[in-house]
Write a protein that holds these residues in place. Structure first.
Motif, PDB file in Angstrom:
ATOM      1  N   GLU A   1       0.849  -1.255  -0.213  1.00 45.86           N
ATOM      2  CA  GLU A   1       0.071   0.017  -0.012  1.00 45.86           C
ATOM      3  C   GLU A   1       0.908   1.130  -0.078  1.00 45.86           C
ATOM      4  OE1 GLU A   1      -3.206  -0.007   3.200  1.00 45.86           O
ATOM      5  OE2 GLU A   1      -4.001  -1.908   2.076  1.00 45.86           O
ATOM      6  N   GLU A   2       1.955   1.205   0.751  1.00 45.50           N
ATOM      7  CA  GLU A   2       2.658   2.599   0.927  1.00 45.50           C
ATOM      8  C   GLU A   2       3.422   2.468  -0.398  1.00 45.50           C
ATOM      9  OE1 GLU A   2       4.293   5.907   1.668  1.00 45.50           O
ATOM     10  OE2 GLU A   2       2.721   5.121   2.771  1.00 45.50           O
ATOM     11  N   GLU A   3       3.788   1.692  -1.226  1.00 46.10           N
ATOM     12  CA  GLU A   3       4.581   1.635  -2.322  1.00 46.10           C
ATOM     13  C   GLU A   3       3.754   2.125  -3.717  1.00 46.10           C
ATOM     14  OE1 GLU A   3       7.686  -2.005  -2.081  1.00 46.10           O
ATOM     15  OE2 GLU A   3       5.697  -2.516  -2.811  1.00 46.10           O
ATOM     16  N   ILE A   4       2.355   1.660  -3.408  1.00 46.06           N
ATOM     17  CA  ILE A   4       1.224   2.329  -4.324  1.00 46.06           C
ATOM     18  C   ILE A   4       1.294   3.780  -4.360  1.00 46.06           C
ATOM     19  CG2 ILE A   4      -1.151   2.533  -4.954  1.00 46.06           C
ATOM     20  CD1 ILE A   4      -1.311  -0.510  -3.912  1.00 46.06           C
ATOM     21  N   ARG A   5       1.251   4.433  -2.914  1.00 41.05           N
ATOM     22  CA  ARG A   5       1.182   5.928  -2.564  1.00 41.05           C
ATOM     23  C   ARG A   5       2.567   6.459  -3.380  1.00 41.05           C
ATOM     24  NH1 ARG A   5      -0.747   3.738   2.222  1.00 41.05           N
ATOM     25  NH2 ARG A   5      -2.834   3.872   2.628  1.00 41.05           N
ATOM     26  N   ARG A   6       3.618   5.872  -2.958  1.00 43.69           N
ATOM     27  CA  ARG A   6       4.800   6.471  -3.375  1.00 43.69           C
ATOM     28  C   ARG A   6       5.025   6.355  -5.034  1.00 43.69           C
ATOM     29  NH1 ARG A   6       9.678   3.860  -2.060  1.00 43.69           N
ATOM     30  NH2 ARG A   6       8.611   2.529  -0.754  1.00 43.69           N
ATOM     31  N   GLY A   7       4.403   5.356  -5.652  1.00 46.49           N
ATOM     32  CA  GLY A   7       4.548   5.003  -7.129  1.00 46.49           C
ATOM     33  C   GLY A   7       3.476   6.202  -7.649  1.00 46.49           C
ATOM     34  N   VAL A   8       2.735   6.523  -7.181  1.00 46.43           N
ATOM     35  CA  VAL A   8       1.728   7.528  -7.955  1.00 46.43           C
ATOM     36  C   VAL A   8       2.177   8.733  -7.691  1.00 46.43           C
ATOM     37  CG1 VAL A   8      -0.503   8.771  -7.577  1.00 46.43           C
ATOM     38  CG2 VAL A   8      -0.721   6.416  -7.515  1.00 46.43           C
ATOM     39  N   GLU A   9       2.998   9.090  -6.533  1.00 44.93           N
ATOM     40  CA  GLU A   9       3.709  10.449  -6.374  1.00 44.93           C
ATOM     41  C   GLU A   9       4.937  10.347  -7.422  1.00 44.93           C
ATOM     42  OE1 GLU A   9       5.243  10.384  -2.542  1.00 44.93           O
ATOM     43  OE2 GLU A   9       3.055  10.829  -1.548  1.00 44.93           O
ATOM     44  N   ILE A  10       5.735   9.386  -7.754  1.00 45.58           N
ATOM     45  CA  ILE A  10       6.538   9.298  -9.009  1.00 45.58           C
ATOM     46  C   ILE A  10       5.935   9.581  -9.986  1.00 45.58           C
ATOM     47  CG2 ILE A  10       8.227   7.976  -9.981  1.00 45.58           C
ATOM     48  CD1 ILE A  10       8.660   6.516  -7.209  1.00 45.58           C
ATOM     49  N   LEU A  11       4.786   9.033 -10.389  1.00 47.95           N
ATOM     50  CA  LEU A  11       4.091   9.220 -11.675  1.00 47.95           C
ATOM     51  C   LEU A  11       3.577  10.692 -11.802  1.00 47.95           C
ATOM     52  CD1 LEU A  11       2.858   7.589 -14.126  1.00 47.95           C
ATOM     53  CD2 LEU A  11       0.605   7.153 -12.933  1.00 47.95           C
ATOM     54  N   ARG A  12       3.336  11.308 -10.768  1.00 46.95           N
ATOM     55  CA  ARG A  12       3.002  12.667 -10.918  1.00 46.95           C
ATOM     56  C   ARG A  12       4.224  13.590 -11.331  1.00 46.95           C
ATOM     57  NH1 ARG A  12       3.495  16.355  -7.274  1.00 46.95           N
ATOM     58  NH2 ARG A  12       3.668  14.862  -5.393  1.00 46.95           N
ATOM     59  N   LYS A  13       5.226  13.349 -10.798  1.00 52.29           N
ATOM     60  CA  LYS A  13       6.492  13.874 -10.946  1.00 52.29           C
ATOM     61  C   LYS A  13       6.997  13.840 -12.314  1.00 52.29           C
ATOM     62  CE  LYS A  13       8.017  14.019  -6.016  1.00 52.29           C
ATOM     63  NZ  LYS A  13       8.929  13.644  -5.203  1.00 52.29           N
ATOM     64  N   SER A  14       6.742  12.592 -12.806  1.00 59.19           N
ATOM     65  CA  SER A  14       7.089  12.303 -14.169  1.00 59.19           C
ATOM     66  C   SER A  14       6.308  13.110 -15.274  1.00 59.19           C
ATOM     67  CB  SER A  14       7.042  10.710 -14.386  1.00 59.19           C
ATOM     68  OG  SER A  14       7.982   9.998 -13.600  1.00 59.19           O
ATOM     69  N   VAL A  15       4.886  13.024 -14.870  1.00 56.80           N
ATOM     70  CA  VAL A  15       4.156  13.945 -15.884  1.00 56.80           C
ATOM     71  C   VAL A  15       4.376  15.243 -15.904  1.00 56.80           C
ATOM     72  CG1 VAL A  15       1.828  14.612 -16.214  1.00 56.80           C
ATOM     73  CG2 VAL A  15       2.224  12.140 -15.583  1.00 56.80           C
ATOM     74  N   ASN A  16       4.592  15.935 -14.715  1.00 57.61           N
ATOM     75  CA  ASN A  16       5.026  17.114 -14.624  1.00 57.61           C
ATOM     76  C   ASN A  16       6.409  17.813 -15.105  1.00 57.61           C
ATOM     77  OD1 ASN A  16       2.682  17.651 -13.069  1.00 57.61           O
ATOM     78  ND2 ASN A  16       3.583  17.713 -11.223  1.00 57.61           N
ATOM     79  N   GLN A  17       7.372  16.732 -15.414  1.00 54.12           N
ATOM     80  CA  GLN A  17       8.720  17.036 -15.908  1.00 54.12           C
ATOM     81  C   GLN A  17       8.330  17.056 -17.456  1.00 54.12           C
ATOM     82  OE1 GLN A  17      10.909  13.733 -14.218  1.00 54.12           O
ATOM     83  NE2 GLN A  17      11.583  15.097 -12.316  1.00 54.12           N
ATOM     84  N   LEU A  18       7.557  16.417 -18.130  1.00 57.22           N
ATOM     85  CA  LEU A  18       7.191  16.825 -19.473  1.00 57.22           C
ATOM     86  C   LEU A  18       6.536  17.905 -19.982  1.00 57.22           C
ATOM     87  CD1 LEU A  18       6.548  12.987 -20.125  1.00 57.22           C
ATOM     88  CD2 LEU A  18       8.738  14.163 -20.476  1.00 57.22           C
TER      89      LEU A  18
END
Length: 379
Positions: free
Chosen positions: A362-379
Motif C-alpha cells: 500500500e505504501e509503495e502504491i502511494r509513492r508510485g503515484v507520487e513518482i508518476l505525478r512528478k514524471s508527468v509534470n517533468q514533461l
C-alpha cells in the motif's frame, strides 16, 4: 522466410513492463497475484499429498482435454462457485486461459474477421489477431462494450468471433452490465458469431453479474476461466466450457502439445475438493478492493482524475494526458514501472497507462503515484 506469425509477433508491453519492474523499486506493472495472499503453503502440501496418494499416475502424460478428475472437480465445485450454468456443454482443461485462447483461435480462425473491445488485453488478443484478416475495435464504456456499435457493424460485416472480458476488465478495469451480457448473447445468435468470454478475474471479483454464458441458449458462447488469479499463475491451469461438438475438437487440439501438467491438474483438483479455492475467493475480493481504493485515493490526491474507478480486479486505466511512453521513461528513472497502454488499443490510447495493484504494498502504491505525478509534470 518466417511465417506471417513469425514476422508479426512483437514483445508484449506487459512483458516489457514486467522486465523493467525487476530493476526498479516500485512495480505497478505486473499482472501476477499479490505474493502476500498466494497460498504457497497449501499448494506445497497438496503436491506432497498428490505424490504420496497417487504416485506415478500423477507424473505420466495427461489425457486429451484434461484429467477426468479435474474436469469433474471443475464442473462440481468451481463452475457453481463462479455462477456458471451449463447445459450439454463440455469442459476442456488447458495450460492457463491464454492456452485456451490459442486453441480456440486455431479451431475457428483462418483469415476471418474478429471483433474485440477497444482497449483489450493485448497478449490474449494477439493469438486471434495473427490468425485474422481484419480486427474490428468496439469501444469500451463504463458499463462494458458498446453493444450498439457491435449491433450496427455486425449488420454490415460478418464476424467470426467476438472477444470480451466482462469482469474486472484488463486493462480498463470496468465490469459489463447484466443488460449488455444478455444483449451480447442474443446478438451472437442473431448475427451468427461466437463469443469468447474471458473471465479469469471472477474468482477474486466479489459480486458481479452472471456470466454471458448463462444467457446463451444457442451454443454461441465459449466461457474461459483460470486458476491463475486465485491460486498461482505458475501452475498454468485453466479451462474452457462450450458446445460439446466444438469442445471435442478443442480437446484434440490440446492433445497436440500436452502442455497442461498432469501433477498440477491433480493439485488443483485436490484444492477444489478441500474447499480452499472457495475460502480464498471470499477473502481475495476484499483484499484487492482495499488495495484498489488506496490507488484511486492516491490518484485523486495527486490530481489525476481521468480514470474509471474499477469495482474489482487488478488494473486501472489512467489517462495521463501526455504520451505514456515518454512518461514511462521518466518514471523508470524515478524507480517506478507501469505499462504504457497504447498497444492495448486498436484505435487511440497514446496517453493511456495501465496501473496494477498486485505486487506493490500500500505504501509503495502511494509513492508510485507520487513518482508518476512528478514524471508527468517533468514533461
Amino acid at each position: 522466410m518466417a511465417s506471417r506469425i513469425g514476422r508479426e509477433i512483437r514483445l508484449s508491453p506487459v512483458e516489457l513492463g514486467s522486465q523493467i519492474a525487476k530493476k526498479v523499486e516500485i512495480n505497478l506493472a505486473s499482472g501476477n497475484p499479490d505474493p502476500a495472499v498466494m497460498p504457497v503453503k497449501e499448494i506445497e502440501e497438496a503436491y506432497n499429498e498428490v505424490i504420496e496418494n497417487i504416485g506415478f499416475k500423477s507424473l505420466i502424460y495427461p489425457g486429451a482435454g484434461g484429467q477426468e478428475e479435474l474436469i469433474e472437480s471443475i464442473n462440481k465445485h468451481f463452475l457453481p462457485l463462479l455462477n456458471v450454468t451449463t447445459k450439454d456443454d463440455m469442459t476442456v482443461v488447458t495450460s492457463g486461459a491464454q492456452h485456451a485462447m490459442e486453441l480456440i483461435s486455431k479451431y475457428f480462425l483462418e483469415n476471418d474477421v474478429v471483433g474485440v473491445e477497444n482497449p483489450t488485453f493485448v497478449e490474449t488478443f494477439n493469438t486471434m489477431k495473427l490468425r485474422a484478416s481484419v480486427s474490428l475495435p468496439f469501444d469500451v464504456k463504463g458499463d462494458g462494450i458498446d453493444v450498439d456499435m457491435v449491433r450496427s457493424l455486425t449488420k454490415v460485416t460478418k464476424i467470426k468471433l467476438l472477444y470480451v472480458i466482462p469482469n474486472c476488465h484488463n486493462p480498463a478495469g470496468v465490469t459489463m452490465s447484466v443488460e449488455k451480457r444478455k444483449e451480447i448473447a442474443e446478438l451472437a445468435h442473431e448475427s451468427d458469431f461466437f463469443v469468447i468470454e474471458d473471465d479469469p478475474y471472477r474468482p477474486i471479483a466479489g459480486k458481479v453479474p452472471p456470466p454471458i454464458k448463462n444467457f446463451d441458449n444457442w451454443g454461441k458462447v465459449i466461457y474461459v476461466g483460470s486458476f491463475s488469479k486465485i491460486l498461482a499463475p505458475g501452475l498454468r491451469v485453466g479451462f474452457a466450457v462450450g458446445d460439446r461438438k466444438i469442445m471435442e475438437k478443442i480437446s484434440l487440439l490440446e492433445q497436440l502439445d500436452f502442455s497442461t501438467s498432469t501433477v498440477n491438474q491433480y493439485v488443483v483438483s485436490l484444492l477444489l475438493k478441500k474447499g480452499l479455492i472457495k475460502d480464498l475467493s471470499s477473502r481475495m475480493s476484499e483484499h484487492y478492493s482495499n488495495k484498489m481504493k488506496v490507488l484511486t485515493d492516491s490518484l485523486t490526491e495527486n490530481g489525476f482524475d481521468l480514470f474509471n474507478k474499477p469495482s474489482c480486479g487488478f488494473f486501472l486505466l489512467l489517462d495521463l494526458k501526455k504520451d505514456s511512453w515518454s512518461v514511462f521513461r521518466e518514471a523508470v528513472k524515478g524507480g517506478l514501472s507501469f505499462v504504457p497502454a497504447k498497444p492495448f488499443f486498436l484505435r487511440g490510447g497514446n496517453t493511456m497507462a495501465r496501473l496494477s495493484i498486485t505486487n506493490a504494498k500500500e505504501e509503495e502504491i502511494r509513492r508510485g503515484v507520487e513518482i508518476l505525478r512528478k514524471s508527468v509534470n517533468q514533461l
